[in-house]
Structures are given as structure tokens and as C-alpha cells.
Design a protein around this motif. Structure first.
Motif, PDB file in Angstrom:
ATOM      1  N   LEU A  69      -6.179   2.461  -5.705  1.00  0.00           N
ATOM      2  CA  LEU A  69      -7.235   1.727  -6.001  1.00  0.00           C
ATOM      3  C   LEU A  69      -8.522   1.896  -5.238  1.00  0.00           C
ATOM      4  O   LEU A  69      -8.198   1.584  -4.118  1.00  0.00           O
ATOM      5  N   ASN A  70      -9.663   2.347  -5.584  1.00  0.00           N
ATOM      6  CA  ASN A  70     -10.661   2.169  -5.049  1.00  0.00           C
ATOM      7  C   ASN A  70     -11.944   2.303  -6.002  1.00  0.00           C
ATOM      8  O   ASN A  70     -11.856   2.556  -7.353  1.00  0.00           O
ATOM      9  N   ASN A  71     -13.167   1.669  -5.539  1.00  0.00           N
ATOM     10  CA  ASN A  71     -14.341   1.738  -6.191  1.00  0.00           C
ATOM     11  C   ASN A  71     -14.233   1.044  -7.430  1.00  0.00           C
ATOM     12  O   ASN A  71     -14.852   1.305  -8.386  1.00  0.00           O
ATOM     13  N   ASP A  72     -13.368  -0.172  -7.358  1.00  0.00           N
ATOM     14  CA  ASP A  72     -13.406  -1.165  -8.443  1.00  0.00           C
ATOM     15  C   ASP A  72     -13.892  -2.483  -7.928  1.00  0.00           C
ATOM     16  O   ASP A  72     -13.447  -3.042  -7.047  1.00  0.00           O
ATOM     17  N   ARG A  73     -15.110  -2.720  -8.409  1.00  0.00           N
ATOM     18  CA  ARG A  73     -15.955  -3.685  -7.886  1.00  0.00           C
ATOM     19  C   ARG A  73     -15.205  -5.117  -8.422  1.00  0.00           C
ATOM     20  O   ARG A  73     -15.319  -6.344  -7.876  1.00  0.00           O
ATOM     21  N   ASN A  74     -14.440  -5.172  -9.395  1.00  0.00           N
ATOM     22  CA  ASN A  74     -13.571  -6.325 -10.112  1.00  0.00           C
ATOM     23  C   ASN A  74     -12.308  -6.548  -9.261  1.00  0.00           C
ATOM     24  O   ASN A  74     -11.743  -7.479  -9.395  1.00  0.00           O
ATOM     25  N   ASP A  79      -5.596  -7.167  -5.125  1.00  0.00           N
ATOM     26  CA  ASP A  79      -5.380  -6.155  -6.317  1.00  0.00           C
ATOM     27  C   ASP A  79      -5.232  -4.911  -5.205  1.00  0.00           C
ATOM     28  O   ASP A  79      -4.284  -4.117  -5.390  1.00  0.00           O
ATOM     29  N   TYR A  80      -6.375  -4.737  -4.099  1.00  0.00           N
ATOM     30  CA  TYR A  80      -6.035  -3.590  -3.380  1.00  0.00           C
ATOM     31  C   TYR A  80      -4.743  -3.611  -2.468  1.00  0.00           C
ATOM     32  O   TYR A  80      -4.082  -2.420  -2.569  1.00  0.00           O
ATOM     33  N   LEU A  81      -4.206  -4.822  -1.945  1.00  0.00           N
ATOM     34  CA  LEU A  81      -3.080  -4.772  -1.219  1.00  0.00           C
ATOM     35  C   LEU A  81      -2.099  -4.411  -2.093  1.00  0.00           C
ATOM     36  O   LEU A  81      -0.918  -3.626  -1.489  1.00  0.00           O
ATOM     37  N   LYS A  82      -1.826  -4.824  -3.154  1.00  0.00           N
ATOM     38  CA  LYS A  82      -0.751  -4.497  -4.112  1.00  0.00           C
ATOM     39  C   LYS A  82      -0.600  -3.109  -4.554  1.00  0.00           C
ATOM     40  O   LYS A  82       0.330  -2.409  -4.316  1.00  0.00           O
ATOM     41  N   ALA A  83      -1.817  -2.298  -4.838  1.00  0.00           N
ATOM     42  CA  ALA A  83      -1.926  -1.240  -5.253  1.00  0.00           C
ATOM     43  C   ALA A  83      -1.661  -0.098  -3.977  1.00  0.00           C
ATOM     44  O   ALA A  83      -1.251   1.112  -4.230  1.00  0.00           O
ATOM     45  N   ASN A  84      -2.356  -0.350  -2.997  1.00  0.00           N
ATOM     46  CA  ASN A  84      -2.601   0.735  -2.041  1.00  0.00           C
ATOM     47  C   ASN A  84      -1.653   0.375  -0.559  1.00  0.00           C
ATOM     48  O   ASN A  84      -1.493   1.331   0.003  1.00  0.00           O
ATOM     49  N   ALA A  85      -0.807  -0.850  -0.525  1.00  0.00           N
ATOM     50  CA  ALA A  85       0.052  -0.964   0.487  1.00  0.00           C
ATOM     51  C   ALA A  85       1.550  -1.363  -0.218  1.00  0.00           C
ATOM     52  O   ALA A  85       2.336  -0.701   0.306  1.00  0.00           O
ATOM     53  N   GLU A  86       1.484  -2.241  -0.986  1.00  0.00           N
ATOM     54  CA  GLU A  86       2.868  -2.634  -1.532  1.00  0.00           C
ATOM     55  C   GLU A  86       3.515  -1.609  -2.124  1.00  0.00           C
ATOM     56  O   GLU A  86       4.728  -1.111  -1.699  1.00  0.00           O
ATOM     57  N   LEU A  87       2.747  -0.822  -3.154  1.00  0.00           N
ATOM     58  CA  LEU A  87       3.289   0.127  -3.792  1.00  0.00           C
ATOM     59  C   LEU A  87       3.637   1.431  -2.991  1.00  0.00           C
ATOM     60  O   LEU A  87       4.688   1.841  -2.885  1.00  0.00           O
ATOM     61  N   THR A  88       2.726   1.884  -1.945  1.00  0.00           N
ATOM     62  CA  THR A  88       2.974   2.760  -1.092  1.00  0.00           C
ATOM     63  C   THR A  88       4.427   2.574  -0.162  1.00  0.00           C
ATOM     64  O   THR A  88       5.121   3.335   0.056  1.00  0.00           O
ATOM     65  N   ALA A 132     -11.863  -4.379   1.917  1.00  0.00           N
ATOM     66  CA  ALA A 132     -10.387  -4.640   1.082  1.00  0.00           C
ATOM     67  C   ALA A 132      -9.667  -3.511   1.160  1.00  0.00           C
ATOM     68  O   ALA A 132      -8.588  -3.157   1.272  1.00  0.00           O
ATOM     69  N   TYR A 133     -10.665  -2.322   0.938  1.00  0.00           N
ATOM     70  CA  TYR A 133     -10.001  -1.000   0.630  1.00  0.00           C
ATOM     71  C   TYR A 133      -9.223  -0.368   1.871  1.00  0.00           C
ATOM     72  O   TYR A 133      -8.289   0.143   1.923  1.00  0.00           O
ATOM     73  N   GLY A 134     -10.377  -0.491   2.882  1.00  0.00           N
ATOM     74  CA  GLY A 134      -9.612   0.015   4.140  1.00  0.00           C
ATOM     75  C   GLY A 134      -8.634  -0.747   4.685  1.00  0.00           C
ATOM     76  O   GLY A 134      -7.778   0.060   5.244  1.00  0.00           O
ATOM     77  N   ARG A 135      -8.670  -2.160   4.506  1.00  0.00           N
ATOM     78  CA  ARG A 135      -7.392  -2.839   5.050  1.00  0.00           C
ATOM     79  C   ARG A 135      -6.225  -2.325   4.434  1.00  0.00           C
ATOM     80  O   ARG A 135      -5.174  -2.190   4.786  1.00  0.00           O
TER      81      ARG A 135
END
Length: 309
Positions: A69-74, A79-88, A132-135
Motif C-alpha cells: 500500500l502506497n500513495n493512498d492519501r485516504n 491501514d499501512y501497517l496491516k497491508a505492509n507489515a502484518e500481511l508481509t 506511515a508508509y516508511g514505518r
């Protein structure tokens, strides 16, 4: 050998799949979203049972995890943590248990530094994500490496990418391209910030290189094109492709910075003047060749955008 590629229908995933197939790999493509026109399998939700993640690993040798998940202002921090950390993390745990080959996680320099950071970024740069994306990407790295260490394995690698250029790109590079597509003079010649970039094809070649090399992986790699580019050079390349006059002029930094602050965009000045140079020397020392014609590629991309080629 079969490779599971997540985010396979996305901006970077598509060239990764193409490169792997051309190299003779069998590919299973997976997406976070249903793709009615493709044969992609649906990635499980982060809270799905472990069996769901193990199921998509059936007969898989390697995993290339591009989905993000990236470049999503909403999107929220959660949301970022779920898509980019938990799923990973869930994907990495399943792969460490069932896939006998390598796990390549496409990460970002945002896992290390914010857009206002100035300096050289390498594998040993101390992570200090600022958004948020980077974290979330940094947390994804941690969970991946932890999953493989817990399984007694060391064949997972993080591939940290700078801004990626190519058809369909988003973010600051897309904004610069739109900015360049105007006949108005632009006060950008004073913007001396230097940025490393990478094409989506070069990123895909780095993935293929890491899967195919016959020596052990390092845990972290940084990629980037051969020569970093000044912001003004990037805009000039886009204008050349659009066949517009360059028309860049210098303006002292203080008035521009003050104007940005009054408009509530103070961070934009830091972003446009920061120098972020990615050092790909580890990848290069192991046989990967960075691209040398970045500005020519940017100009060609603008040309195709203008003429619909």
C-alpha cells in the motif's frame, strides 16, 4: 522452479513477472485485490488462518513480495501497517515453513529515511522512517527477517528501492512530470537536490539477480541507477520529451521557502532540495549492473505520454 509473485499485476510486479518468465521460471501471480481478467490468486487477509497462507505456497520454490500500500492519501497508519507489515509477516512465516527457496521483499528507502533526509543511503544506514508508509515498510522488513531467523533460515533479503520510474508511476516523480508538461517558465534551476532513481525494469532485474545468484544472500540490499540526478535535470528531461522549452530560472532559496511555508507546504521545499543518494555497490559487487541512461529514459517516457506511443 515456481515463483510466487505478490502484487504481480502492479507497477513493479508486471516487469518482475515478465523478467522471471523470460528467464525460464514458472510464475504464480497473486494480488491483494480480485483480478477478473487475469489468473491471479487472491492473497489472504492478514488475519486469515495460517492454512490460507500455506495453501498459496503449494509447489512454490521462491517468493517475491511486491504487493504494498502506497500513495493512498485516504489510508491511515493502521491501514499501512496491516497491508505492509502484518500481511508481509504472515506471508514470510508461511514461506519460511514451506517454500524451500528465497524470499525477496521489495522494500523502500522510506523504511530508512524520510523525504527531507540528505545523505547517502546504504545497507548499514540506521533506519529512521518518517511517515506511515516508511514505518510500515520497516516493520515489514523486521517481521520478514524474524520469520526466517525463527525458522533457522537466512535466505530472505530486503531490496530497498529509491523512487521508481516507468509507465504508470505515481508520487513525486509523476508530479514532476505533470509540472514539466507546461510552457510556463519554472523556478526550478535553483533546486539543486540530487536523487537516486531506478526504473521498474532495473528493479525487476535486481530481483531476478537475487533469485538466480548461487551464493548466500545478504539480508539487505539497496538499489539505484548508476548516476543520481538533480531535480532540475529530471524536469529538463521530461520537458525534452514533451518537446517544450526548458525555461528554468533560478530564484533565491529564502523567498521560495517562505512562500512554501505560507502555503502550508513547508515540507515540499525540504523534499525538493534534499539530496538522497542510494549506494548500490553491494549489488554491483555481486554482479548486478545498474542502468546508466536514466535521463534518456525519462525523456522517452514523456515523449510516449505526449504522442500516445
Amino acid at each position: 522452479m515456481k515463483v510466487l509473485v505478490t502484487g504481480a499485476t502492479g507497477f513493479i510486479g508486471r516487469p518482475v513477472v515478465q523478467q522471471l518468465r523470460e528467464a525460464g521460471f514458472e510464475v504464480r501471480i497473486a494480488s491483494r485485490h480480485r483480478e477478473p481478467t487475469s489468473d491471479a490468486v487472491l492473497l489472504p487477509d492478514p488475519d486469515a488462518p495460517a492454512e490460507a497462507f500455506l495453501a498459496i505456497m503449494q509447489d512454490v520454490t521462491h517468493v517475491v513480495h511486491c504487493a504494498a500500500l502506497n500513495n493512498d492519501r485516504n489510508a491511515s497508519d493502521a491501514d499501512y501497517l496491516k497491508a505492509n507489515a502484518e500481511l508481509t509477516g504472515r506471508l514470510a512465516r508461511a514461506a519460511a515453513l514451506q517454500a524451500g527457496g528465497r524470499f525477496i521483499y521489495l522494500s523502500s528507502i522510506r523504511a530508512v529515511a524520510g523525504p527531507g533526509f540528505s545523505g547517502t543511503i546504504g545497507e548499514t544506514t540506521t533506519p529512521a522512517p518518517q511517515c506511515a508508509y516508511g514505518r510500515s515498510k520497516r516493520e515489514g522488513e523486521i517481521r520478514t527477517l524474524d520469520a526466517y531467523r525463527s525458522a533457522g533460515r537466512s535466505d530472505a533479503a530486503m531490496l530497498r528501492l529509491p523512487p521508481v520510474h516507468g509507465e504508470g508511476m505515481k508520487g513525486n516523480l509523476a508530479a514532476l512530470m505533470r509540472l514539466a508538461d507546461t510552457a510556463l517558465p519554472l523556478p526550478t534551476a535553483a533546486l539543486t537536490g540530487v536523487r537516486s532513481l531506478i526504473s521498474c525494469e532495473a528493479a525487476a532485474r535486481a530481483v531476478l539477480h537475487l533469485l538466480a545468484r548461487d551464493t548466500p544472500l545478504d539480508p539487505i540490499y539497496v538499489a539505484g541507477d548508476h548516476r543520481p540526478s538533480r531535480i532540475s535535470e529530471i524536469i529538463t528531461a521530461f520537458r525534452r520529451g514533451f518537446e517544450r522549452p526548458v525555461r528554468l530560472f533560478s530564484m533565491p532559496g529564502a523567498p521560495m521557502r517562505a512562500a512554501e511555508s505560507l502555503l502550508g507546504k513547508g515540507n515540499a521545499w525540504e523534499t525538493m532540495t534534499a539530496t538522497q543518494i542510494c549506494d548500490p555497490s553491494l549489488l554491483v559487487s555481486q554482479g548486478w549492473a545498474p542502468e546508466t541512461d536514466t535521463l534518456e529514459q525519462l525523456a522517452e517516457m514523456a515523449r510516449r505520454s505526449r504522442f500516445g506511443a
